[in-house]
Write a protein that holds these residues in place. Structure first.
Motif, PDB file in Angstrom:
ATOM      1  N   TRP A 299       0.829  -1.201   0.000  1.00  0.00           N
ATOM      2  CA  TRP A 299       0.000   0.000   0.000  1.00  0.00           C
ATOM      3  C   TRP A 299       0.870   1.261   0.000  1.00  0.00           C
ATOM      4  CZ3 TRP A 299      -5.348   0.487  -0.094  1.00  0.00           C
ATOM      5  CH2 TRP A 299      -6.103  -0.687   0.079  1.00  0.00           C
ATOM      6  N   ASN A 300       0.362   2.299  -0.666  1.00  0.00           N
ATOM      7  CA  ASN A 300       0.930   3.644  -0.615  1.00  0.00           C
ATOM      8  C   ASN A 300      -0.236   4.627  -0.626  1.00  0.00           C
ATOM      9  OD1 ASN A 300       2.469   5.949  -0.734  1.00  0.00           O
ATOM     10  ND2 ASN A 300       3.161   5.648  -2.840  1.00  0.00           N
ATOM     11  N   GLU A 301      -0.771   4.904   0.577  1.00  0.00           N
ATOM     12  CA  GLU A 301      -1.985   5.708   0.729  1.00  0.00           C
ATOM     13  C   GLU A 301      -3.138   5.059  -0.037  1.00  0.00           C
ATOM     14  OE1 GLU A 301      -2.260   8.022   2.860  1.00  0.00           O
ATOM     15  OE2 GLU A 301      -0.144   8.167   3.385  1.00  0.00           O
ATOM     16  N   SER A 302      -3.641   5.719  -1.071  1.00  0.00           N
ATOM     17  CA  SER A 302      -4.765   5.165  -1.825  1.00  0.00           C
ATOM     18  C   SER A 302      -4.326   4.296  -2.998  1.00  0.00           C
ATOM     19  CB  SER A 302      -5.654   6.300  -2.354  1.00  0.00           C
ATOM     20  OG  SER A 302      -4.920   7.147  -3.223  1.00  0.00           O
ATOM     21  N   ILE A 303      -3.026   4.121  -3.166  1.00  0.00           N
ATOM     22  CA  ILE A 303      -2.490   3.299  -4.251  1.00  0.00           C
ATOM     23  C   ILE A 303      -2.126   1.925  -3.706  1.00  0.00           C
ATOM     24  CG2 ILE A 303      -0.729   3.097  -6.045  1.00  0.00           C
ATOM     25  CD1 ILE A 303      -2.664   5.414  -6.438  1.00  0.00           C
ATOM     26  N   LEU A 304      -2.650   0.907  -4.350  1.00  0.00           N
ATOM     27  CA  LEU A 304      -2.310  -0.476  -4.002  1.00  0.00           C
ATOM     28  C   LEU A 304      -1.537  -1.087  -5.162  1.00  0.00           C
ATOM     29  CD1 LEU A 304      -2.537  -3.025  -2.214  1.00  0.00           C
ATOM     30  CD2 LEU A 304      -4.692  -3.524  -3.412  1.00  0.00           C
ATOM     31  N   SER A 305      -0.330  -1.541  -4.863  1.00  0.00           N
ATOM     32  CA  SER A 305       0.510  -2.194  -5.867  1.00  0.00           C
ATOM     33  C   SER A 305       0.492  -3.694  -5.631  1.00  0.00           C
ATOM     34  CB  SER A 305       1.951  -1.670  -5.799  1.00  0.00           C
ATOM     35  OG  SER A 305       1.996  -0.279  -5.992  1.00  0.00           O
ATOM     36  N   ILE A 313       3.513  -5.965 -12.467  1.00  0.00           N
ATOM     37  CA  ILE A 313       3.167  -5.175 -11.286  1.00  0.00           C
ATOM     38  C   ILE A 313       2.090  -4.180 -11.707  1.00  0.00           C
ATOM     39  CG2 ILE A 313       3.988  -3.563  -9.534  1.00  0.00           C
ATOM     40  CD1 ILE A 313       6.774  -4.730  -9.883  1.00  0.00           C
ATOM     41  N   LEU A 314       0.981  -4.181 -10.971  1.00  0.00           N
ATOM     42  CA  LEU A 314      -0.131  -3.283 -11.277  1.00  0.00           C
ATOM     43  C   LEU A 314      -0.309  -2.280 -10.151  1.00  0.00           C
ATOM     44  CD1 LEU A 314      -2.846  -5.743 -12.676  1.00  0.00           C
ATOM     45  CD2 LEU A 314      -1.123  -4.433 -13.952  1.00  0.00           C
ATOM     46  N   HIS A 315      -0.522  -1.018 -10.531  1.00  0.00           N
ATOM     47  CA  HIS A 315      -0.875   0.037  -9.580  1.00  0.00           C
ATOM     48  C   HIS A 315      -2.391   0.239  -9.648  1.00  0.00           C
ATOM     49  CE1 HIS A 315       3.182   0.845  -8.584  1.00  0.00           C
ATOM     50  NE2 HIS A 315       3.487   1.581  -9.641  1.00  0.00           N
ATOM     51  N   HIS A 316      -3.069  -0.009  -8.516  1.00  0.00           N
ATOM     52  CA  HIS A 316      -4.519   0.189  -8.436  1.00  0.00           C
ATOM     53  C   HIS A 316      -4.806   1.437  -7.598  1.00  0.00           C
ATOM     54  CE1 HIS A 316      -4.958  -4.063  -9.738  1.00  0.00           C
ATOM     55  NE2 HIS A 316      -3.940  -4.275  -8.916  1.00  0.00           N
ATOM     56  N   ASP A 317      -5.631   2.316  -8.118  1.00  0.00           N
ATOM     57  CA  ASP A 317      -6.128   3.451  -7.345  1.00  0.00           C
ATOM     58  C   ASP A 317      -7.531   3.091  -6.881  1.00  0.00           C
ATOM     59  OD1 ASP A 317      -6.902   5.834  -6.231  1.00  0.00           O
ATOM     60  OD2 ASP A 317      -6.128   7.077  -7.874  1.00  0.00           O
ATOM     61  N   ILE A 318      -7.672   2.857  -5.564  1.00  0.00           N
ATOM     62  CA  ILE A 318      -8.966   2.379  -5.059  1.00  0.00           C
ATOM     63  C   ILE A 318     -10.043   3.453  -5.160  1.00  0.00           C
ATOM     64  CG2 ILE A 318      -7.839   0.726  -3.539  1.00  0.00           C
ATOM     65  CD1 ILE A 318      -8.330   2.644  -1.229  1.00  0.00           C
ATOM     66  N   ARG A 319      -9.690   4.679  -5.465  1.00  0.00           N
ATOM     67  CA  ARG A 319     -10.675   5.735  -5.650  1.00  0.00           C
ATOM     68  C   ARG A 319     -11.234   5.741  -7.067  1.00  0.00           C
ATOM     69  NH1 ARG A 319      -6.618  10.405  -4.006  1.00  0.00           N
ATOM     70  NH2 ARG A 319      -5.518   9.201  -5.626  1.00  0.00           N
ATOM     71  N   SER A 320     -10.553   5.038  -7.971  1.00  0.00           N
ATOM     72  CA  SER A 320     -10.978   5.017  -9.370  1.00  0.00           C
ATOM     73  C   SER A 320     -11.789   3.754  -9.651  1.00  0.00           C
ATOM     74  CB  SER A 320      -9.760   5.073 -10.296  1.00  0.00           C
ATOM     75  OG  SER A 320     -10.124   4.912 -11.644  1.00  0.00           O
ATOM     76  N   SER A 321     -12.649   3.855 -10.632  1.00  0.00           N
ATOM     77  CA  SER A 321     -13.454   2.709 -11.024  1.00  0.00           C
ATOM     78  C   SER A 321     -12.687   1.739 -11.917  1.00  0.00           C
ATOM     79  CB  SER A 321     -14.725   3.169 -11.741  1.00  0.00           C
ATOM     80  OG  SER A 321     -14.387   3.924 -12.914  1.00  0.00           O
ATOM     81  N   GLU A 322     -11.530   2.169 -12.433  1.00  0.00           N
ATOM     82  CA  GLU A 322     -10.722   1.309 -13.282  1.00  0.00           C
ATOM     83  C   GLU A 322     -10.042   0.225 -12.447  1.00  0.00           C
ATOM     84  OE1 GLU A 322     -10.678   1.507 -16.520  1.00  0.00           O
ATOM     85  OE2 GLU A 322     -11.907   3.321 -16.607  1.00  0.00           O
ATOM     86  N   ASP A 323      -9.766  -0.912 -13.094  1.00  0.00           N
ATOM     87  CA  ASP A 323      -9.109  -1.998 -12.385  1.00  0.00           C
ATOM     88  C   ASP A 323      -7.688  -1.620 -11.977  1.00  0.00           C
ATOM     89  OD1 ASP A 323     -11.221  -3.776 -12.341  1.00  0.00           O
ATOM     90  OD2 ASP A 323     -10.744  -4.630 -14.298  1.00  0.00           O
ATOM     91  N   TYR A 324      -6.972  -0.944 -12.844  1.00  0.00           N
ATOM     92  CA  TYR A 324      -5.618  -0.505 -12.501  1.00  0.00           C
ATOM     93  C   TYR A 324      -5.273   0.726 -13.317  1.00  0.00           C
ATOM     94  CZ  TYR A 324      -4.289  -3.054 -16.773  1.00  0.00           C
ATOM     95  OH  TYR A 324      -4.192  -3.521 -18.067  1.00  0.00           O
ATOM     96  N   MET A 325      -4.352   1.522 -12.820  1.00  0.00           N
ATOM     97  CA  MET A 325      -3.961   2.769 -13.441  1.00  0.00           C
ATOM     98  C   MET A 325      -2.619   2.683 -14.164  1.00  0.00           C
ATOM     99  SD  MET A 325      -2.754   4.885 -10.022  1.00  0.00           S
ATOM    100  CE  MET A 325      -1.719   5.998 -10.956  1.00  0.00           C
TER     101      MET A 325
END
Length: 518
Positions: A299-305, A313-325
């Protein structure tokens, strides 16, 4: 910098500031060089007042304290014709006795040496009685004490101190940063060789590439057992089954708590990543994108790697509706280790391809650095909370080494062969120490003192590889998990300087030992 020298014993002296001295911006190495040099700066009794320094620091090296001691002793006696003061370096009289002044000098030297230098008075066979006593020792012993500095402005580091000798892990000599109190605490601290609590953890997988144990900042320990995730409260010893995977073939492959400790990321063998609200005990997000099992999360705040066996390696922004950013490609085999730095600027990833990568969000999909020094899989990764840019990594069975990296210069500053597979690494929050867990073939837990990497304690108890490691929020307790299906709790790290209660919510530290995680 300023240096001072006496003009004479009976003449008040003035000091001037040398403009060629080292400035306040000089490095510690430059400071030592200037302080230890034999260069003397200009001293003059006729310097104008406006050129004087802002403070006065006396220097005892140029003063004849023995002569002043004699003057005090003769202060109450009738005045008489002044006599020349005998030089203390003179040879003793042929009959074995000294003059009155020489005896006073020797008496003063021995008293001063005993009180200030803490020397053994028994080793100096000098009689300190009334004037006229016979000197039993050698005159040179008293004279040698005059050559020592009676007033020291810097404490020297003892060479026998194992914690303060050597070069720092960032390539900097850190011996001057070690205090005697910290060294004494490290040498006298008693570390129990047995765990104070053992929990049963059935179906805890014996897989080197998985990450199935994590301890949250809210004092909740989560464990992935087969197809289920259990949460154990360290304060109440209550166990809660958080989830069960729906598909029969699926299982838990990784878990990770967010920094605030309210959300839990769960990676599945099917490649799906789930986000759970533990307080509400419900699933809040499901994110796809991986083609194989998710073996690591960070975890990095709202970013989940997330790192996967599909080498991505995927960066997910849990605030976004997309699966990964963002999708990072670099590893050639499974990504089994992921750790964000404490400032959230750099991500370190280790893989089964024996490579260690550095990434950040600003550089996009291109890695900042690539290290290929390890000879086996790199799962163990730890960032130092005490030194900016210090990264530690450990290799598998074919490598067995712990390596330290200066991520500012992208250089390896130290490599240590531990003799066994390195499964996990973790720095202490409360002190400059590092704990490592090992697999083939010793199955040990080793506590190291940084920066010299001296062994503080070696803990044994697990009968299988110690594959899982996590630390309590107060930084004192660690929990280890192994293929022997047990979780063991150890008190290894020193407590914080200001703490009244421990992580278990009580001052005694005693917690129930009969609860099993099932």
């Amino acid at each position: 910098m300023l240096d001072f020298k006496a003009i004479s014993d009976n003449c008040p002296f003035r000091v001037v500031e040398d403009t060629g001295a080292a400035s306040c911006k000089s490095t510690p190495g430059q400071f030592r060089e200037s302080f230890g040099s034999s260069k003397r700066y200009t001293l003059s009794p006729n310097v104008p007042r406006e050129q004087l320094g802002d403070r006065f620091i006396p220097c005892r090296a140029g003063s004849n304290l023995l002569a002043k001691f004699i003057a005090v002793a003769d202060a109450d006696k009738p005045s008489k014709k002044p006599e020349a003061i005998q030089d203390p370096a003179l040879e003793p009289l042929p009959n074995g006795f000294l003059t009155k002044e020489e005896q006073q000098m020797n008496s003063y030297s021995q008293l001063l040496k005993t009180q200030l230098l803490q020397s053994d008075s028994d080793s100096e066979n000098v009689c300190l009685n009334q004037v006229g006593c016979e000197i039993q020792g050698v005159m040179g012993n008293a004279n040698n004490s005059l050559k020592k500095n009676l007033f020291r402005f810097k404490q020297s580091v003892r060479k026998s101190d194992p914690n303060c000798v050597g070069t720092g892990l960032l390539g900097i000599d850190q011996s001057k940063f070690c205090s005697r109190e910290e060294s004494a605490q490290a040498l006298t601290r008693n570390i129990s060789k047995v765990p104070f609590k053992i929990l049963d953890a059935p179906q805890l997988q014996d897989d080197f590439y998985l990450n199935l144990v994590d301890w949250s900042s809210q004092n909740l320990l989560s464990v992935g057992l087969g197809p289920s995730v259990y949460v154990w409260s360290a304060c109440t010893s209550k166990v809660t089954r958080l989830l069960d995977v729906e598909e029969e073939q699926d299982s838990i492959s990784s878990i990770a708590w967010s920094q605030r400790g309210y959300h839990l990321a769960v990676g599945l063998n099917s490649g799906i990543t789930q986000i759970w609200d533990v307080q509400q005990q419900k699933q809040v997000r499901t994110m796809d994108g991986h083609l194989d099992r998710v073996s690591s999360c960070a975890w990095n705040e709202s970013i989940l790697s997330t790192g996967s066996k599909d080498r991505c390696i995927l960066h997910h922004d849990i605030r976004s509706s997309e699966d990964y950013m963002m999708k990072l490609l670099g590893h050639k085999q499974e990504v089994c280790g992921l750790k964000w730095s404490f400032d959230g600027k750099q991500l370190a990833s280790g893989g089964n391809d024996n490579k260690l990568f550095l990434w950040n969000l600003q550089s996009g999909t291109m890695p900042l650095a690539k290290f290929s020094d390890h000879q086996a899989a790199v799962k163990a990764i730890a960032w130092s909370p005490h030194q900016y840019g210090l990264l530690a990594s450990g290799g598998g069975t074919a490598d067995r080494c712990i390596k330290f990296w200066n991520t500012l210069t992208c250089e390896c500053t130290m490599s240590l062969d531990t003799g066994s597979q390195v499964c996990n690494l973790m720095f202490s929050k409360n002190g400059n120490e590092l704990v490592s867990t090992h697999g083939y073939s010793l199955n040990q837990i080793i506590l190291w003192k940084c920066p010299r990497m001296a062994k503080v304690a070696t803990l044994t108890g697990h009968t299988y590889r110690v594959l899982y490691l996590s630390m309590s929020p107060d930084g004192e307790t660690i929990v280890t998990g192994a293929g022997d299906e047990t979780l063991r709790f150890w008190n290894v790290f020193p407590p914080a300087k200001e703490r009244s209660a421990n992580v278990f919510g009580c001052s005694s530290g005693l917690i129930p030992t009969s609860m099993d995680v099932r």
